[in-house]
Scaffold this active site. Structure first.
Site, PDB file in Angstrom:
ATOM      1  N   THR A 126      -4.476  21.778   6.200  1.00 16.22           N
ATOM      2  CA  THR A 126      -3.080  21.294   7.279  1.00 16.22           C
ATOM      3  C   THR A 126      -1.520  22.320   6.994  1.00 16.22           C
ATOM      4  O   THR A 126      -1.435  22.646   5.970  1.00 16.22           O
ATOM      5  CB  THR A 126      -2.686  19.411   6.285  1.00 16.22           C
ATOM      6  OG1 THR A 126      -1.869  18.905   6.764  1.00 16.22           O
ATOM      7  CG2 THR A 126      -2.305  20.111   4.622  1.00 16.22           C
ATOM      8  N   GLU A 128       0.982  21.130   6.869  1.00 16.85           N
ATOM      9  CA  GLU A 128       1.654  20.042   5.589  1.00 16.85           C
ATOM     10  C   GLU A 128       1.996  20.684   4.217  1.00 16.85           C
ATOM     11  O   GLU A 128       2.741  21.530   4.101  1.00 16.85           O
ATOM     12  CB  GLU A 128       1.819  18.903   5.308  1.00 16.85           C
ATOM     13  CG  GLU A 128       0.792  18.155   6.205  1.00 16.85           C
ATOM     14  CD  GLU A 128       1.515  16.711   5.599  1.00 16.85           C
ATOM     15  OE1 GLU A 128       2.501  16.616   4.817  1.00 16.85           O
ATOM     16  OE2 GLU A 128       1.870  15.676   6.114  1.00 16.85           O
ATOM     17  N   LYS A 154      -3.381  19.349  -1.336  1.00 15.48           N
ATOM     18  CA  LYS A 154      -4.647  20.300  -0.472  1.00 15.48           C
ATOM     19  C   LYS A 154      -3.697  21.958  -0.030  1.00 15.48           C
ATOM     20  O   LYS A 154      -4.513  22.852  -0.240  1.00 15.48           O
ATOM     21  CB  LYS A 154      -3.520  20.089   1.358  1.00 15.48           C
ATOM     22  CG  LYS A 154      -4.036  18.594   1.155  1.00 15.48           C
ATOM     23  CD  LYS A 154      -5.635  18.440   1.209  1.00 15.48           C
ATOM     24  CE  LYS A 154      -5.909  19.068   2.978  1.00 15.48           C
ATOM     25  NZ  LYS A 154      -7.576  18.855   2.775  1.00 15.48           N
TER      26      LYS A 154
HETATM   27  P1  NAD Z   1      -9.475   9.956   6.356  1.00 15.44           P
HETATM   28  O1  NAD Z   1      -8.415   9.612   4.976  1.00 15.44           O
HETATM   29  O2  NAD Z   1      -9.409   9.331   7.346  1.00 15.44           O
HETATM   30  O3  NAD Z   1     -10.961  10.068   5.657  1.00 15.44           O
HETATM   31  C1  NAD Z   1     -11.115  10.964   4.856  1.00 15.44           C
HETATM   32  C2  NAD Z   1     -12.520  10.753   3.767  1.00 15.44           C
HETATM   33  O4  NAD Z   1     -13.107  11.529   2.733  1.00 15.44           O
HETATM   34  C3  NAD Z   1     -13.352   9.126   4.470  1.00 15.44           C
HETATM   35  O5  NAD Z   1     -14.438   8.889   4.395  1.00 15.44           O
HETATM   36  C4  NAD Z   1     -12.676   9.214   2.405  1.00 15.44           C
HETATM   37  O6  NAD Z   1     -13.795   8.397   1.722  1.00 15.44           O
HETATM   38  C5  NAD Z   1     -13.614  10.311   1.945  1.00 15.44           C
HETATM   39  N1  NAD Z   1     -13.169  10.753   0.656  1.00 15.44           N
HETATM   40  C6  NAD Z   1     -11.967  10.634  -0.325  1.00 15.44           C
HETATM   41  N2  NAD Z   1     -12.307  11.091  -1.714  1.00 15.44           N
HETATM   42  C7  NAD Z   1     -13.586  11.289  -1.345  1.00 15.44           C
HETATM   43  C8  NAD Z   1     -13.831  12.006  -2.800  1.00 15.44           C
HETATM   44  N3  NAD Z   1     -13.667  12.574  -3.928  1.00 15.44           N
HETATM   45  N4  NAD Z   1     -15.009  12.838  -2.392  1.00 15.44           N
HETATM   46  C9  NAD Z   1     -15.746  12.404  -0.994  1.00 15.44           C
HETATM   47  N5  NAD Z   1     -15.302  11.422  -0.360  1.00 15.44           N
HETATM   48  C10 NAD Z   1     -14.415  11.454  -0.400  1.00 15.44           C
HETATM   49  O7  NAD Z   1      -8.710  11.644   6.695  1.00 15.44           O
HETATM   50  P2  NAD Z   1      -8.956  12.552   7.853  1.00 15.44           P
HETATM   51  O8  NAD Z   1      -6.933  11.808   8.262  1.00 15.44           O
HETATM   52  O9  NAD Z   1      -9.952  12.441   8.915  1.00 15.44           O
HETATM   53  O10 NAD Z   1      -8.304  13.422   7.367  1.00 15.44           O
HETATM   54  C11 NAD Z   1      -9.146  14.369   7.127  1.00 15.44           C
HETATM   55  C12 NAD Z   1      -9.055  15.963   6.531  1.00 15.44           C
HETATM   56  O11 NAD Z   1      -8.662  16.311   7.717  1.00 15.44           O
HETATM   57  C13 NAD Z   1      -8.521  15.888   5.024  1.00 15.44           C
HETATM   58  O12 NAD Z   1      -8.431  17.177   4.573  1.00 15.44           O
HETATM   59  C14 NAD Z   1      -6.756  16.430   5.599  1.00 15.44           C
HETATM   60  O13 NAD Z   1      -6.067  16.669   4.257  1.00 15.44           O
HETATM   61  C15 NAD Z   1      -7.114  16.576   6.491  1.00 15.44           C
HETATM   62  N6  NAD Z   1      -6.252  16.809   7.795  1.00 15.44           N
HETATM   63  C16 NAD Z   1      -6.201  15.588   8.650  1.00 15.44           C
HETATM   64  C17 NAD Z   1      -4.630  16.047   9.734  1.00 15.44           C
HETATM   65  C18 NAD Z   1      -4.313  14.329  10.316  1.00 15.44           C
HETATM   66  O14 NAD Z   1      -3.609  14.395  11.223  1.00 15.44           O
HETATM   67  N7  NAD Z   1      -4.836  13.185   9.607  1.00 15.44           N
HETATM   68  C19 NAD Z   1      -4.717  16.913   9.625  1.00 15.44           C
HETATM   69  C20 NAD Z   1      -4.965  18.008   9.428  1.00 15.44           C
HETATM   70  C21 NAD Z   1      -5.575  18.006   8.349  1.00 15.44           C
HETATM   71  O1  DAU Z   2       0.726  17.222  10.304  1.00 16.44           O
HETATM   72  C1  DAU Z   2      -0.716  16.791   8.980  1.00 16.44           C
HETATM   73  C2  DAU Z   2      -0.953  16.025   8.703  1.00 16.44           C
HETATM   74  O2  DAU Z   2      -0.519  14.519   9.135  1.00 16.44           O
HETATM   75  C3  DAU Z   2      -1.633  15.881   7.375  1.00 16.44           C
HETATM   76  O3  DAU Z   2      -2.487  16.348   6.700  1.00 16.44           O
HETATM   77  C4  DAU Z   2      -2.086  14.354   6.690  1.00 16.44           C
HETATM   78  O4  DAU Z   2      -3.260  13.413   6.183  1.00 16.44           O
HETATM   79  C5  DAU Z   2      -1.952  12.972   7.941  1.00 16.44           C
HETATM   80  O5  DAU Z   2      -1.544  11.686   7.314  1.00 16.44           O
HETATM   81  C6  DAU Z   2      -0.261  13.893   8.513  1.00 16.44           C
HETATM   82  O6  DAU Z   2       0.383  13.356   7.685  1.00 16.44           O
HETATM   83  P1  DAU Z   2       1.391  12.423   8.048  1.00 16.44           P
HETATM   84  O7  DAU Z   2       3.000  11.730   7.407  1.00 16.44           O
HETATM   85  O8  DAU Z   2       2.191  13.406   8.768  1.00 16.44           O
HETATM   86  O9  DAU Z   2       1.310  11.843   8.834  1.00 16.44           O
HETATM   87  P2  DAU Z   2       2.099   9.664   8.953  1.00 16.44           P
HETATM   88  O10 DAU Z   2       1.024   9.276   9.951  1.00 16.44           O
HETATM   89  O11 DAU Z   2       2.038   8.958   7.650  1.00 16.44           O
HETATM   90  O12 DAU Z   2       3.527  10.283   9.803  1.00 16.44           O
HETATM   91  C7  DAU Z   2       3.505  10.731  11.138  1.00 16.44           C
HETATM   92  C8  DAU Z   2       5.432  10.569  10.486  1.00 16.44           C
HETATM   93  O13 DAU Z   2       5.404   9.007  11.194  1.00 16.44           O
HETATM   94  C9  DAU Z   2       5.840  10.880   9.566  1.00 16.44           C
HETATM   95  O14 DAU Z   2       7.155  11.899  10.313  1.00 16.44           O
HETATM   96  C10 DAU Z   2       6.696   9.474   8.720  1.00 16.44           C
HETATM   97  C11 DAU Z   2       6.780   8.744   9.809  1.00 16.44           C
HETATM   98  N1  DAU Z   2       6.439   6.959   9.874  1.00 16.44           N
HETATM   99  C12 DAU Z   2       4.957   6.722   9.214  1.00 16.44           C
HETATM  100  C13 DAU Z   2       4.725   5.189   8.664  1.00 16.44           C
HETATM  101  C14 DAU Z   2       3.329   5.858   8.440  1.00 16.44           C
HETATM  102  C15 DAU Z   2       6.559   6.442  10.034  1.00 16.44           C
HETATM  103  O15 DAU Z   2       8.189   6.305  10.767  1.00 16.44           O
HETATM  104  N2  DAU Z   2       6.367   5.218   9.048  1.00 16.44           N
HETATM  105  C16 DAU Z   2       5.502   4.658   8.481  1.00 16.44           C
HETATM  106  O16 DAU Z   2       5.638   3.522   8.679  1.00 16.44           O
END
Ligand code: NAD
Ligand code: DAU
Length: 340
Positions: A126, A128, A154
């Site tokens: 990520t 992050e 991560k």
């Molecule tokens: P999510 O939380 O929607 O999904 C995570 C999935 O992993 C779920 O289905 C959960 O059941 C499964 N899981 C959790 N622990 C597990 C374990 N021990 N064994 C098997 N399965 C397990 O997450 P997402 O937003 O789809 O993110 C997916 C990946 O992408 C993550 O690695 C996250 O760090 C990365 N990522 C997410 C974002 C974002 O903005 N969402 C951005 C950059 C990277």
């Molecule tokens: O940048 C990649 C990451 O983005 C991923 O690696 C993470 O898995 C994913 O959850 C996300 O992290 P963030 O912390 O950036 O996402 P989140 O949706 O939690 O928050 C986005 C922004 O919004 C952050 O600045 C916090 C703010 N926020 C979030 C929530 C849940 C609010 O202001 N209010 C809220 O209730």
């Protein structure tokens, strides 16, 4: 390819499974934590043609025996590891499962990959892991400076994967994407929380002054980039994947409200997240030079996403259940109580 998609019942993993199953055999391993949802894979499982190329295992990536069984029984040649605990705010409440899955789980998968001589391992990291971007945009060679338990775990997984390339020449590629948005995202996250709260006429809890910046990428663009990297990326390399849509949170919140024709007074500035990263920004020159570009315009993608949540109320209402409401109280009551 026979591809193992871990975390394939989550948000991004399910989109990636849907994309890959059209051309490859797909095996999903998912623990089905609160974030995993078989509904996200329903269309694949119910499609006569696609379901023939699809297998689902419920289980933990930390379970070495199960991982070994899947590797040999399914003849896996490629792993894309999405499985993770992913919500920063939950990691601040309790980090333990983050350490287990985001670090130990990666170790288990890497070891199995060595034993079964995997052809490609993509570790989904990520943006992050870089921490706050005080100025400019992070390149892949910049130092890692994670600032919360989620991003630190991560970063551990990210560097462990790299170590297996350096030490054992395991064919690893690491991707670092920016904030994803799109259908099927769990309503604990900013964009779906704000959309669904607005639909339910609940307050939108904006952390601090709302001037934090995030670079948004549509989940389909992210999945296309990973697919492209599997085909064109080089082993041992890291690739940033950004959408090029840097927005203040307050502006994203206002846009959501305007599309839903709701009043901006629904936004409430609440107590900020501890250790909150102010700004994320990625330099994606490396991937663009290789030939990949995002395709989805942010405003259009967000409008379509809002429409999807309006059309799929039963999907998110099932998630915003009593357990979620309990979590919401723990996470937000004190924030609302001491407003910014
Ligand atoms: P999510 O939380 O929607 O999904 C995570 C999935 O992993 C779920 O289905 C959960 O059941 C499964 N899981 C959790 N622990 C597990 C374990 N021990 N064994 C098997 N399965 C397990 O997450 P997402 O937003 O789809 O993110 C997916 C990946 O992408 C993550 O690695 C996250 O760090 C990365 N990522 C997410 C974002 C974002 O903005 N969402 C951005 C950059 C990277
Ligand atoms: O940048 C990649 C990451 O983005 C991923 O690696 C993470 O898995 C994913 O959850 C996300 O992290 P963030 O912390 O950036 O996402 P989140 O949706 O939690 O928050 C986005 C922004 O919004 C952050 O600045 C916090 C703010 N926020 C979030 C929530 C849940 C609010 O202001 N209010 C809220 O209730």
């Amino acid at each position: 390819m026979t591809i193992l998609i871990t975390g394939g019942a989550g948000f991004i993993g399910s989109h990636f499974a849907r994309r890959m199953v059209r051309r490859h055999h797909v095996v999903v391993l998912d623990k089905l934590t609160y974030a995993g949802n078989l509904e996200n894979l329903k269309d694949i499982r119910e499609d006569r043609e696609l379901s023939g190329r699809f297998r689902f295992y419920k289980g933990d990536i930390c379970n070495q025996e199960l991982v070994d069984h899947i590797m040999s029984a399914e003849n896996i040649d490629t792993i894309v590891n999405f499985a993770a605990e992913t919500h920063v705010d939950r990691s601040i409440l309790s980090a333990s499962t983050f350490i287990d899955t985001d670090m130990k789980g990666v170790f288990v998968l890497l070891e199995a990959s060595r034993r079964y001589k995997i052809k490609k391992f993509i570790q989904i990291s990520t943006d992050e892991v870089y921490g706050t971007a005080h100025h400019g945009a992070f390149k892949e060679t910049d130092p890692l400076n994670p600032s919360n338990p989620y991003s630190a775990s991560k970063a551990g997984g990210d560097r462990l994967a790299f170590a297996y390339w350096k030490t054992y020449k395991l064919p690893i590629i690491i991707t670092r994407a920016s904030n994803n948005y799109g259908p099927y995202q769990h309503p604990e996250k900013f964009i779906p929380l704000f959309i669904t709260n607005a639909i339910e006429d609940l307050k939108l809890p904006l952390y601090g002054d709302g001037k934090q910046e995030r670079d948004w990428i549509h989940v389909e663009d992210h999945c296309a980039a990973i697919d492209f990297i599997i085909e064109n990326g080089q082993d041992g390399e890291v690739y940033n994947i950004g959408g090029g849509n840097e927005k203040y949170n307050i502006d994203t919140a206002l846009f959501i409200l305007s599309v839903l024709e709701k009043d901006k007074s629904m936004i409430e500035n609440v107590k900020d997240r501890e250790g909150h990263d102010r700004r994320y920004a990625l330099d994606c020159t490396k991937l663009k030079t290789l030939g990949w570009l995002p395709q989805i315009n942010f405003e259009e993608g967000l409008r379509d996403t809002i429409k999807w949540y309006e059309m799929n109320v039963s999907w998110w209402k099932q998630i915003k259940n009593d357990e979620f409401k309990k979590y919401y109280q723990t996470q937000y009551n004190h924030r609302f109580a001491c407003k910014n």
